[in-house]
Design a protein around this motif. Structure first.
Motif, PDB file in Angstrom:
ATOM      1  N   PHE A  50       0.828  -1.208   0.000  1.00 27.30           N
ATOM      2  CA  PHE A  50       0.000   0.000   0.000  1.00 27.30           C
ATOM      3  C   PHE A  50       0.862   1.259   0.000  1.00 27.30           C
ATOM      4  CE2 PHE A  50      -3.093  -3.080   0.799  1.00 27.30           C
ATOM      5  CZ  PHE A  50      -4.321  -2.547   0.494  1.00 27.30           C
ATOM      6  N   HIS A  71      -2.672  -5.636  -5.137  1.00 29.39           N
ATOM      7  CA  HIS A  71      -3.480  -6.792  -5.562  1.00 29.39           C
ATOM      8  C   HIS A  71      -2.597  -7.912  -6.103  1.00 29.39           C
ATOM      9  CE1 HIS A  71      -3.284  -4.457  -9.379  1.00 29.39           C
ATOM     10  NE2 HIS A  71      -3.197  -5.649  -9.908  1.00 29.39           N
ATOM     11  N   ALA A  74      -1.368  -9.827  -3.178  1.00 30.99           N
ATOM     12  CA  ALA A  74      -2.397 -10.739  -2.687  1.00 30.99           C
ATOM     13  C   ALA A  74      -2.366 -12.024  -3.503  1.00 30.99           C
ATOM     14  CB  ALA A  74      -3.769 -10.085  -2.770  1.00 30.99           C
ATOM     15  N   PHE A  82      -6.823  -4.891   8.439  1.00 30.27           N
ATOM     16  CA  PHE A  82      -6.609  -3.479   8.739  1.00 30.27           C
ATOM     17  C   PHE A  82      -6.829  -3.227  10.216  1.00 30.27           C
ATOM     18  CE2 PHE A  82      -7.518  -3.527   4.259  1.00 30.27           C
ATOM     19  CZ  PHE A  82      -6.674  -2.552   3.737  1.00 30.27           C
ATOM     20  N   PHE A  88     -16.904  -4.270   3.998  1.00 27.83           N
ATOM     21  CA  PHE A  88     -17.784  -3.753   2.951  1.00 27.83           C
ATOM     22  C   PHE A  88     -19.146  -3.602   3.618  1.00 27.83           C
ATOM     23  CE2 PHE A  88     -14.844  -6.568   0.405  1.00 27.83           C
ATOM     24  CZ  PHE A  88     -14.035  -5.523   0.003  1.00 27.83           C
ATOM     25  N   LEU A 103     -10.558 -14.585  -5.131  1.00 28.29           N
ATOM     26  CA  LEU A 103      -9.178 -14.473  -5.607  1.00 28.29           C
ATOM     27  C   LEU A 103      -8.691 -15.793  -6.197  1.00 28.29           C
ATOM     28  CD1 LEU A 103      -6.659 -12.667  -5.862  1.00 28.29           C
ATOM     29  CD2 LEU A 103      -5.918 -13.552  -3.660  1.00 28.29           C
TER      30      LEU A 103
ATOM     31  N   ALA B 184     -18.863  -8.966  -8.021  1.00 29.98           N
ATOM     32  CA  ALA B 184     -18.453  -8.899  -6.616  1.00 29.98           C
ATOM     33  C   ALA B 184     -17.292  -7.925  -6.459  1.00 29.98           C
ATOM     34  CB  ALA B 184     -18.051 -10.285  -6.117  1.00 29.98           C
ATOM     35  N   VAL B 187     -18.629  -4.334  -6.683  1.00 29.62           N
ATOM     36  CA  VAL B 187     -19.274  -3.918  -5.435  1.00 29.62           C
ATOM     37  C   VAL B 187     -18.219  -3.658  -4.368  1.00 29.62           C
ATOM     38  CG1 VAL B 187     -20.770  -4.665  -3.565  1.00 29.62           C
ATOM     39  CG2 VAL B 187     -21.455  -5.065  -5.927  1.00 29.62           C
ATOM     40  N   ALA B 188     -17.191  -4.500  -4.325  1.00 31.36           N
ATOM     41  CA  ALA B 188     -16.125  -4.321  -3.341  1.00 31.36           C
ATOM     42  C   ALA B 188     -15.431  -2.979  -3.549  1.00 31.36           C
ATOM     43  CB  ALA B 188     -15.118  -5.460  -3.438  1.00 31.36           C
ATOM     44  N   ARG B 190     -16.797  -0.352  -4.863  1.00 30.19           N
ATOM     45  CA  ARG B 190     -17.731   0.672  -4.415  1.00 30.19           C
ATOM     46  C   ARG B 190     -17.676   0.838  -2.888  1.00 30.19           C
ATOM     47  NH1 ARG B 190     -23.647  -1.167  -5.071  1.00 30.19           N
ATOM     48  NH2 ARG B 190     -23.262  -2.195  -3.092  1.00 30.19           N
ATOM     49  N   GLU B 191     -17.651  -0.293  -2.193  1.00 31.13           N
ATOM     50  CA  GLU B 191     -17.767  -0.243  -0.739  1.00 31.13           C
ATOM     51  C   GLU B 191     -16.482   0.227  -0.070  1.00 31.13           C
ATOM     52  OE1 GLU B 191     -20.440  -0.963   1.256  1.00 31.13           O
ATOM     53  OE2 GLU B 191     -21.691  -1.086  -0.522  1.00 31.13           O
ATOM     54  N   ASN B 192     -15.340  -0.230  -0.550  1.00 34.14           N
ATOM     55  CA  ASN B 192     -14.085   0.121   0.112  1.00 34.14           C
ATOM     56  C   ASN B 192     -12.901  -0.279  -0.761  1.00 34.14           C
ATOM     57  OD1 ASN B 192     -11.805   0.253   1.793  1.00 34.14           O
ATOM     58  ND2 ASN B 192     -13.090  -0.028   3.596  1.00 34.14           N
ATOM     59  N   ASP B 194      -9.622   0.267  -0.544  1.00 30.00           N
ATOM     60  CA  ASP B 194      -8.422  -0.289   0.085  1.00 30.00           C
ATOM     61  C   ASP B 194      -8.629  -1.750   0.465  1.00 30.00           C
ATOM     62  OD1 ASP B 194      -6.670   1.743  -0.165  1.00 30.00           O
ATOM     63  OD2 ASP B 194      -7.077   2.641   1.794  1.00 30.00           O
ATOM     64  N   ALA B 195      -9.796  -2.029   1.037  1.00 29.95           N
ATOM     65  CA  ALA B 195     -10.073  -3.406   1.423  1.00 29.95           C
ATOM     66  C   ALA B 195     -10.099  -4.290   0.185  1.00 29.95           C
ATOM     67  CB  ALA B 195     -11.395  -3.487   2.169  1.00 29.95           C
ATOM     68  N   ALA B 196     -10.655  -3.766  -0.907  1.00 31.06           N
ATOM     69  CA  ALA B 196     -10.706  -4.543  -2.142  1.00 31.06           C
ATOM     70  C   ALA B 196      -9.297  -4.870  -2.629  1.00 31.06           C
ATOM     71  CB  ALA B 196     -11.489  -3.780  -3.212  1.00 31.06           C
ATOM     72  N   LYS B 197      -8.439  -3.863  -2.616  1.00 24.60           N
ATOM     73  CA  LYS B 197      -7.046  -4.068  -3.039  1.00 24.60           C
ATOM     74  C   LYS B 197      -6.378  -5.158  -2.226  1.00 24.60           C
ATOM     75  CE  LYS B 197      -5.771   0.548  -4.136  1.00 24.60           C
ATOM     76  NZ  LYS B 197      -5.039   1.688  -3.565  1.00 24.60           N
ATOM     77  N   ALA B 198      -6.601  -5.091  -0.914  1.00 18.69           N
ATOM     78  CA  ALA B 198      -5.959  -6.054  -0.028  1.00 18.69           C
ATOM     79  C   ALA B 198      -6.431  -7.474  -0.325  1.00 18.69           C
ATOM     80  CB  ALA B 198      -6.245  -5.701   1.428  1.00 18.69           C
ATOM     81  N   LEU B 199      -7.609  -7.599  -0.922  1.00 16.32           N
ATOM     82  CA  LEU B 199      -8.135  -8.931  -1.228  1.00 16.32           C
ATOM     83  C   LEU B 199      -7.813  -9.330  -2.669  1.00 16.32           C
ATOM     84  CD1 LEU B 199     -11.570  -8.657   0.571  1.00 16.32           C
ATOM     85  CD2 LEU B 199      -9.475  -9.715   1.390  1.00 16.32           C
ATOM     86  N   GLY B 200      -6.899  -8.603  -3.283  1.00 18.62           N
ATOM     87  CA  GLY B 200      -6.438  -9.008  -4.607  1.00 18.62           C
ATOM     88  C   GLY B 200      -7.262  -8.468  -5.751  1.00 18.62           C
ATOM     89  N   VAL B 201      -8.084  -7.450  -5.494  1.00 17.58           N
ATOM     90  CA  VAL B 201      -8.879  -6.882  -6.576  1.00 17.58           C
ATOM     91  C   VAL B 201      -8.054  -5.816  -7.291  1.00 17.58           C
ATOM     92  CG1 VAL B 201     -10.971  -5.593  -7.149  1.00 17.58           C
ATOM     93  CG2 VAL B 201     -11.012  -7.284  -5.313  1.00 17.58           C
ATOM     94  N   ASP B 202      -7.939  -5.958  -8.594  1.00 15.92           N
ATOM     95  CA  ASP B 202      -7.212  -4.979  -9.398  1.00 15.92           C
ATOM     96  C   ASP B 202      -8.177  -3.818  -9.675  1.00 15.92           C
ATOM     97  OD1 ASP B 202      -5.890  -3.502 -11.257  1.00 15.92           O
ATOM     98  OD2 ASP B 202      -5.291  -5.206 -12.493  1.00 15.92           O
TER      99      ASP B 202
END
Lengths: 253, 322
Positions: A50, A71, A74, A82, A88, A103, B184, B187-188, B190-192, B194-202
């Motif tokens: 980050f 990502h 990950a 965090f 979410f 993932l 999914a 939506v991730a 949209r919601e957050n 940073d959290a999405a990034k941490a879960l591997g979302v590009d």
């Protein structure tokens, strides 16, 4: 497996992390402790991608990942939680965890199933349909854990998952963390709750004012004068040793 | 076997498709065609703004790009209408990609992103008003030549069915996305983020995919508009009206929900028509109704009509169950 080499993170004139190095052995639970503002969370952000370190390198299984986006890390097997939980909020617990599960499972039915499994592992199976926003603090911490775990990481970075929990909640979650390690996931955790650190960690690093000042077993680190001074102020190690010698006639009583 | 969420889509489509059997009023079909075109444009908005949380205030740019691409290809180059349609959809997707790349890569979110999209739409409106290619202020007229090959239908119910087919496809695509991994991730984001990034979302790729799909859908609505009215000018194509319609419909109907834009478009324009028939020809009276509806929805049902229905249904079923 995870190596941080001489990481420095500067924000303008502020050096949040100063030439810090650490090594996490595969299959271990390693602790990262230090007083407030020591730079622990910053170091985590650097490890998870980050923040891009001003200097230094991070490698996973010997492969340099310093330039990788979060990502991508990950995908490589680094998952983080965090300190300030980031659910979410508009989704329910199951959907939250499923995002993580996607993932490694492209098919919705597989991901949903994996999420259910993970929820079971962290003790959220009763709350699957609850909105994430309606969970208690302890529930949210478990959700953070579950979501990260659903990405099937090789190493899990836990940023104060026990902060804000009461003693009985802490007692409940410690076995969960241990079982995660036993299932083959290496853990690096930031923690202030010393009971948990002593209980769980095999190896502890101490960060103070951005510098790594000590490392070793939890017991050794706790008696390290440099660590005591970092927490309680300069000269306090000596004072404590003198006081306990006066009171009881021995430093270890 | 029908997958999750498709049954309501099929039912709603069937109901609209069967209206020509019982209604023969031309003004009804005029109304429905316009509503369907708006619903299609709004579905594009909903994909990006409702599901993905990237609020656009300039979806007119995609609507106009679709409309102008189709008209220019047909009037200047004599390209077949259906091929023009495909080209227009592709142009919308490309425009989405470009705008998305410029703004998302720079990290624009929230109102900053909304302002940038508004700026793009206005820029295009000014350009279209000045350029030879787009007919300048006079606009472009499509030659009236009804026939399937030209995508022009003298029968209004037939055109309504064509518009309905487009809306149906957009609903199915949206539902498919909602049920998928991409949905999914969206939506991730949209919601957050940073959290999405941490879960591997590009995050960047997800947003770019969403905005190009969104642009494509809204561009298709622009094509339908021009095929129906056979005329386009810069004020219609890139005007603020369609940007507002595209975001109002999902907000009223239920943003982020598949049927939200369609329900919202029907509700808004239905109420608008009813008021007009009561209040006679007071100019702008339907817009006042829109404003009142928007305020009421935001105050009492922030997730729109569908959200309200779902909430009530939940309350009812939990009471009944317990």
């Amino acid at each position: 497996m995870l190596q941080v080499r001489n990481a420095t993170m500067r924000f303008g004139g502020l050096v949040a992390v100063n030439n810090a190095s650490l090594d996490v052995k595969e299959g271990s639970i390693t602790g990262l402790i230090g007083p407030n503002g020591a730079g622990k969370t910053t170091l985590f952000a650097v490890i998870a991608g980050f923040l891009k370190p001003t200097e230094g390198a991070i490698s996973l299984y010997g492969k340099d990942i310093t330039a990788e986006q979060p990502h991508k890390r990950a995908v490589s097997g680094i998952a983080r939680t965090f300190q300030i939980v980031q659910p979410f909020a508009g989704l329910n617990v199951h959907e939250n965890i499923t995002v993580g599960a996607y993932l490694r499972h492209a098919r919705p039915s597989d991901a949903v199933e994996k999420a259910r499994e993970v929820a079971h592992q962290v003790g959220l199976e009763k709350d699957l349909e609850k909105s994430a926003a309606s969970l208690t603090v302890a529930g949210r911490k478990r959700l953070e854990l579950a979501r990260a775990l659903a990405t099937e990481p090789k190493i899990l970075l836990l940023d104060e998952v026990l902060a804000g929990l009461n003693p009985s909640e802490i007692r409940d979650i410690i076995p969960v963390i241990r079982s995660i390690r036993d299932s083959g996931v290496t853990i690096l955790m930031i923690e202030h709750v010393m009971q948990a650190v002593m209980n769980l960690c095999e190896h502890v690093y101490v960060l103070a004012q951005g510098k790594m000042i000590a490392e070793g077993t939890p017991a050794a680190v706790c008696n390290d004068p440099a660590v005591i001074e970092a927490y309680l102020g300069k000269g306090s190690a000596e004072r404590i040793a003198r006081q306990s010698a006066e009171n009881t006639g021995g430093p270890n009583a | 076997m029908i997958g999750r969420g498709y049954l309501p889509i099929i039912l709603v489509t069937l109901v609209i498709a069967l209206t020509p059997l019982v209604i023969s009023s031309n003004s009804f079909f005029n109304f429905t065609v316009l509503v369907l075109i708006i619903a299609l444009a709004a579905q594009g908005w909903n994909l990006l703004g409702g599901i993905g949380g990237q609020t656009s205030f300039g979806h007119a740019m995609f609507f106009g790009i679709g409309a102008y691409t189709a008209s220019i290809l047909q009037t200047h180059l004599g390209v077949n209408a259906w091929i023009s349609l495909v080209a227009a959809i592709a142009a919308g997707a490309l425009a989405g990609l470009i705008v998305g790349f410029l703004s998302f890569r720079a990290g624009l979110r929230g109102s900053y992103f909304a302002l940038v999209t508004l700026a793009f739409a206005e820029l295009l409106r000014v350009l279209a008003n000045a350029s030879e290619l787009t007919g300048g202020a006079a606009g472009l007229l499509l030659k009236l030549d009804p026939g399937f090959a030209n995508m022009q239908f003298s029968s209004r119910p037939t055109f309504m069915l064509l518009a309905l087919a487009f809306v149906f496809v957009s609903l199915v695509i949206t539902q498919k996305i909602v049920n998928s991994r991409f949905g999914a991730h969206l939506v991730a984001v949209r919601e957050n983020e940073d959290a999405a990034k941490a879960l591997g979302v590009d995050v960047l790729t997800v947003k770019l995919k969403a905005i190009s799909l969104s642009g494509a859908m809204t561009a298709a609505a622009g094509v339908l508009y021009v095929q129906y009215f056979l005329y386009i000018d810069s004020g219609i194509a890139f005007g603020i009206w369609i940007s507002i319609e595209a975001l109002l419909a999902p907000m009223i109907g239920g943003r982020g929900m598949v049927l939200g834009p369609l329900i919202g478009a029907f509700t808004l324009h239905g109420l608008g028509e009813v008021t007009k028939s009561f209040a006679g020809r007071v100019p702008g009276i339907d817009l006042m109704v829109f404003a009142v509806v928007l305020i009421v929805v935001i105050a009492f049902a922030s997730s729109g009509i569908l959200g309200l229905i779902r909430k009530l249904a939940d309350r009812f079923s939990s009471k009944g169950g317990a």
